[in-house]
Design a protein around this motif. Structure first.
Motif, PDB file in Angstrom:
ATOM      1  N   SER A   9      86.599 -50.056 -20.106  1.00  0.00           N
ATOM      2  CA  SER A   9      87.372 -50.896 -19.191  1.00  0.00           C
ATOM      3  C   SER A   9      88.513 -50.175 -18.489  1.00  0.00           C
ATOM      4  CB  SER A   9      87.951 -52.091 -19.948  1.00  0.00           C
ATOM      5  OG  SER A   9      88.974 -51.664 -20.832  1.00  0.00           O
ATOM      6  N   THR A  11      91.359 -50.180 -19.801  1.00  0.00           N
ATOM      7  CA  THR A  11      92.502 -50.891 -20.365  1.00  0.00           C
ATOM      8  C   THR A  11      92.603 -50.540 -21.840  1.00  0.00           C
ATOM      9  OG1 THR A  11      92.179 -52.737 -18.827  1.00  0.00           O
ATOM     10  CG2 THR A  11      93.479 -53.186 -20.814  1.00  0.00           C
ATOM     11  N   ASP A  43      85.532 -53.641 -17.451  1.00  0.00           N
ATOM     12  CA  ASP A  43      86.503 -54.181 -16.497  1.00  0.00           C
ATOM     13  C   ASP A  43      85.924 -55.425 -15.818  1.00  0.00           C
ATOM     14  OD1 ASP A  43      84.782 -53.313 -14.416  1.00  0.00           O
ATOM     15  OD2 ASP A  43      85.975 -51.536 -13.999  1.00  0.00           O
ATOM     16  N   GLU A  94      90.697 -58.068 -18.983  1.00  0.00           N
ATOM     17  CA  GLU A  94      91.442 -58.693 -17.890  1.00  0.00           C
ATOM     18  C   GLU A  94      91.370 -60.219 -17.989  1.00  0.00           C
ATOM     19  OE1 GLU A  94      90.745 -56.607 -13.942  1.00  0.00           O
ATOM     20  OE2 GLU A  94      89.443 -55.450 -15.289  1.00  0.00           O
ATOM     21  N   LYS A  98      94.487 -62.985 -19.195  1.00  0.00           N
ATOM     22  CA  LYS A  98      94.806 -64.189 -18.423  1.00  0.00           C
ATOM     23  C   LYS A  98      94.662 -65.434 -19.287  1.00  0.00           C
ATOM     24  CE  LYS A  98      93.636 -66.586 -14.182  1.00  0.00           C
ATOM     25  NZ  LYS A  98      92.551 -67.079 -13.389  1.00  0.00           N
TER      26      LYS A  98
END
Length: 165
Positions: A9, A11, A43, A94, A98
């Protein structure tokens, strides 16, 4: 238990926690210790592509599960669970970040990824949440597994409220 976590990802995620909670969930569900699982972290663009390809739905989603050998938890009378390939769980940090921020009990991206890992494991084992009774069973089991793992780790608090759709 052979569990492979591959973060594609870009991240930073707590891969060890994902590995540990997946192992805990599989042990709790009495899955054969020589079974195999793959967890891939992608991602939003890659997740959206998978979501469109396999579910014909727009946008990225939080977790997708791709079962292989369709293993199921053994029954109470079964001596030993069958061994096999569980399949793949795909997570999107991601979307997890959220969802964690928007949840009634706000929590971190890593906490959401832990919850989603258990959710993915349960899907691989044949659990679903389309019907109200299925949803109650799956989400209750999911919370019990997450809470049990956190208690073992000495983490306080209850598991985040399910935010998966």
């Amino acid at each position: 238990m052979s569990i492979d976590v591959n973060n594609e990802s870009g991240t930073e995620v707590d891969e060890q926690a994902i590995l540990d909670i997946a192992r805990h969930a599989l042990a709790r569900m009495r899955i054969h210790p020589l079974s195999e699982l793959s967890v891939i972290v992608v991602d939003a663009d890659a997740m959206e592509q998978l979501h469109r390809q396999w579910m014909d739905l727009p946008g990225p989603t939080d977790v997708m599960s791709f079962p292989m050998d369709e293993l199921r938890p053994p029954g109470k009378d079964d001596d030993e669970p069958p061994q096999g390939l569980l399949g793949d769980i795909v997570l999107c940090p991601e979307v997890a970040a959220k969802q964690g921020a928007e949840a009634p009990t706000q929590h971190s991206m890593d906490e959401e990824l832990q919850l989603l890992t258990v959710h993915g494991v349960l899907h691989l084992l044949g659990y679903d949440h389309e019907e109200p009774d299925e949803k109650a069973e799956m989400f209750g089991l999911q919370a019990a597994i997450v809470d049990g793992w956190r208690a073992e780790k000495g983490m306080t608090g209850q598991s985040p409220a399910p935010t998966v759709s």
